[in-house]
Design a protein around this motif. Sequence first.
Motif, PDB file in Angstrom:
ATOM      1  N   SER A 335       0.889  -1.258   0.096  1.00  0.00           N
ATOM      2  CA  SER A 335      -0.087  -0.106  -0.289  1.00  0.00           C
ATOM      3  C   SER A 335       0.885   1.157   0.048  1.00  0.00           C
ATOM      4  CB  SER A 335      -1.045   0.060   1.399  1.00  0.00           C
ATOM      5  OG  SER A 335      -0.168  -0.042   2.469  1.00  0.00           O
ATOM      6  N   ASN A 339      -2.108   1.349   5.740  1.00  0.00           N
ATOM      7  CA  ASN A 339      -3.172   0.680   5.299  1.00  0.00           C
ATOM      8  C   ASN A 339      -3.096  -0.608   5.688  1.00  0.00           C
ATOM      9  OD1 ASN A 339      -5.414  -0.070   4.114  1.00  0.00           O
ATOM     10  ND2 ASN A 339      -5.010   0.468   2.139  1.00  0.00           N
ATOM     11  N   ALA A 342      -3.719  -3.604   3.160  1.00  0.00           N
ATOM     12  CA  ALA A 342      -2.659  -4.483   2.201  1.00  0.00           C
ATOM     13  C   ALA A 342      -2.462  -5.924   2.707  1.00  0.00           C
ATOM     14  CB  ALA A 342      -1.323  -3.568   2.270  1.00  0.00           C
ATOM     15  N   PRO A 446       4.035   0.077   4.270  1.00  0.00           N
ATOM     16  CA  PRO A 446       3.718   0.939   3.415  1.00  0.00           C
ATOM     17  C   PRO A 446       5.032   1.369   2.555  1.00  0.00           C
ATOM     18  CG  PRO A 446       2.758   1.357   5.497  1.00  0.00           C
ATOM     19  CD  PRO A 446       3.935   0.478   5.666  1.00  0.00           C
ATOM     20  N   VAL A 466      -2.516  -1.726  -3.208  1.00  0.00           N
ATOM     21  CA  VAL A 466      -3.891  -1.687  -2.368  1.00  0.00           C
ATOM     22  C   VAL A 466      -4.145   0.075  -2.018  1.00  0.00           C
ATOM     23  CG1 VAL A 466      -5.077  -2.388  -0.485  1.00  0.00           C
ATOM     24  CG2 VAL A 466      -3.447  -3.813  -1.394  1.00  0.00           C
ATOM     25  N   CYS A 467      -5.164   0.373  -2.621  1.00  0.00           N
ATOM     26  CA  CYS A 467      -5.649   1.720  -2.191  1.00  0.00           C
ATOM     27  C   CYS A 467      -7.033   1.711  -1.302  1.00  0.00           C
ATOM     28  CB  CYS A 467      -5.854   2.343  -3.520  1.00  0.00           C
ATOM     29  SG  CYS A 467      -4.324   2.357  -4.684  1.00  0.00           S
ATOM     30  N   ASP A 468      -6.841   2.688  -0.404  1.00  0.00           N
ATOM     31  CA  ASP A 468      -8.144   3.137   0.353  1.00  0.00           C
ATOM     32  C   ASP A 468      -8.656   4.326  -0.457  1.00  0.00           C
ATOM     33  OD1 ASP A 468     -10.135   3.816   2.093  1.00  0.00           O
ATOM     34  OD2 ASP A 468      -8.871   3.549   3.854  1.00  0.00           O
ATOM     35  N   VAL A 472      -6.277   7.502  -0.143  1.00  0.00           N
ATOM     36  CA  VAL A 472      -5.096   7.970  -0.806  1.00  0.00           C
ATOM     37  C   VAL A 472      -5.260   9.118  -1.569  1.00  0.00           C
ATOM     38  CG1 VAL A 472      -6.162   6.359  -2.904  1.00  0.00           C
ATOM     39  CG2 VAL A 472      -3.648   6.270  -2.512  1.00  0.00           C
TER      40      VAL A 472
END
Length: 561
Positions: A335, A339, A342, A446, A466-468, A472
């Motif tokens: 990520s 986060n 991930a 991260p 992996v993105c929030d 992000v």
Amino acid sequence: MSVFDEPAEEPDQIRDQLRQLFRYRALVVLGLVLGMLGGGAVSLLGGSTYTATGEVVVHAISTAPFEAGGVSVDKQISMGTERQIAQSASVAAGAAKALKLATDPAALQRDLRVSNPPETQTLMFEYSADSADRASALVNAFVQAYLKYRQDAATQRIDKTVGKLSAELKPLQEQRKVLDRRIAGGSGAAGRATDESERSNLVSEIADLQGRISSLKSLDTTPGDIVRKGDPPAFPSSPGLAVLLLAGAVVGLVLGILAAWIRSVVEPRVRSVADVQDNLRAPVLGILPRRQGGTELLEVGRTGRGNRAEAYRTIAFRLVHDQRFAGRGSLLVVSPRENAEAVSVAVNLAGAFAEIGNDILLVEADLRTPQLAQRLPLHPGHGRPVPGSWADGERRAVDAGVDGRFDLLPGREVPNPARALSSPQFARLLNTPSGPNEHVVVVTGPLLSHADGLAVAKQAAGVVVVCDLNEVRRDDLDRVWELITGAGGHILGAVLDKGSRATSLRRLTDGGPTHRKRGRGRPRAAAVAPAPRPGPPPPRLGPAPQDGASPLDADTTSLRR
């Protein structure tokens, strides 16, 4: 792309712009509500306004009608001048005096409007007040004050002219009396003829002046006629509540849309699939639904048929048939910033791959704060200790429920994480599997917090970011792309996570992220579709289908629910 494709993209672009704008629909609704409240406040606090109207036909008044020189009556009046007179402070003072008001005349003038309809000699007086009776009284007072001012002005001009003529007449009358005495005294014949001739001229001049004085005194000084009296209006002239609410709603809607547009322009976070694809230069592999409270870290094979478990299976299916990754053995899940999802994505992808039938090794490459072994259901007492470095350390078996198990190489704190991740032992772990069907899934901390992930990215076959969607930022994704590609890594795609359920206030202020797919020329995002039902034995991780077959035509029964 041919020119024939461009018009087809315009509706998509318009729809995308509207979606971006109304993503902040709370601002639009807030502007609409505030506008309507403002209109209601104006209606309640401002009160009703009544307007009374009076009309006057203006008459021409000349101090010497015989001097008009044949000019028509309408040309003897300047209606523009009369309009200025009607709006003057002198007329306002007369109106205040007539009504015995202590109000400043200038204050009375503010609510008075005087107009002249075209091609007429009519002045229209309009006065607005907070009550019908007050408006009627004031408009009539202004009409009367204007007529009185005009009549007084005409009377003063006549009196002034009469005074001048009387001053000229008096010496002539005195001179005539002198001539009368001389003629009566019996002067000589020659002198008498001269006196009589002079007296005749004086009498003619005196008669002319007396005639002019008489004509001036007989002039009609009526300034005009009132053709419409200012009666109290039956209805208010100000907009009603409905009109003010409508006007407020329109203004509020415009301001709300403007605020939403500004908010969308200055928003630093990614808010849609298209934003992720643009900044990461890679497709979106899938979108994870919101996590419900109390869900275990490993969902595939243990928590039933939840939406997130199906989403993990769909993402795994895409990776199985991705020609850039299939058969190459190692996958990094990372990520951009802090986060925890991930780790969840890496664990559940390992479970999904194990479900397909592959031997999976999940490597926790977080050598600073390792915690994964405490969060997974491990088989008690099962491990395979191997002497040497961390990469050759003990592997633990993870219970994946109905899907069997996969191995875990837990992380541990080491003095120099970067050296451990760049060691030959770790490179051998990634690129030389212990079995023909073993594949490695690596998760690190991260990427933008420390450089550990770059040491893995340059050795792994592919990277999944992996993105929030709630956190992000665009510049974070740009930086991730620069770092991974600069290190020689290859980004397979992104997994978008909606995170936990947001509060109502957060949803209103941020708006829901849109999952709009962009048109041609951009990578396509995979929709999260339900996994196929169980069937024949599933395929293992390997090369993509050959002979031109589509990946989606492959046997999908491996992703059982």
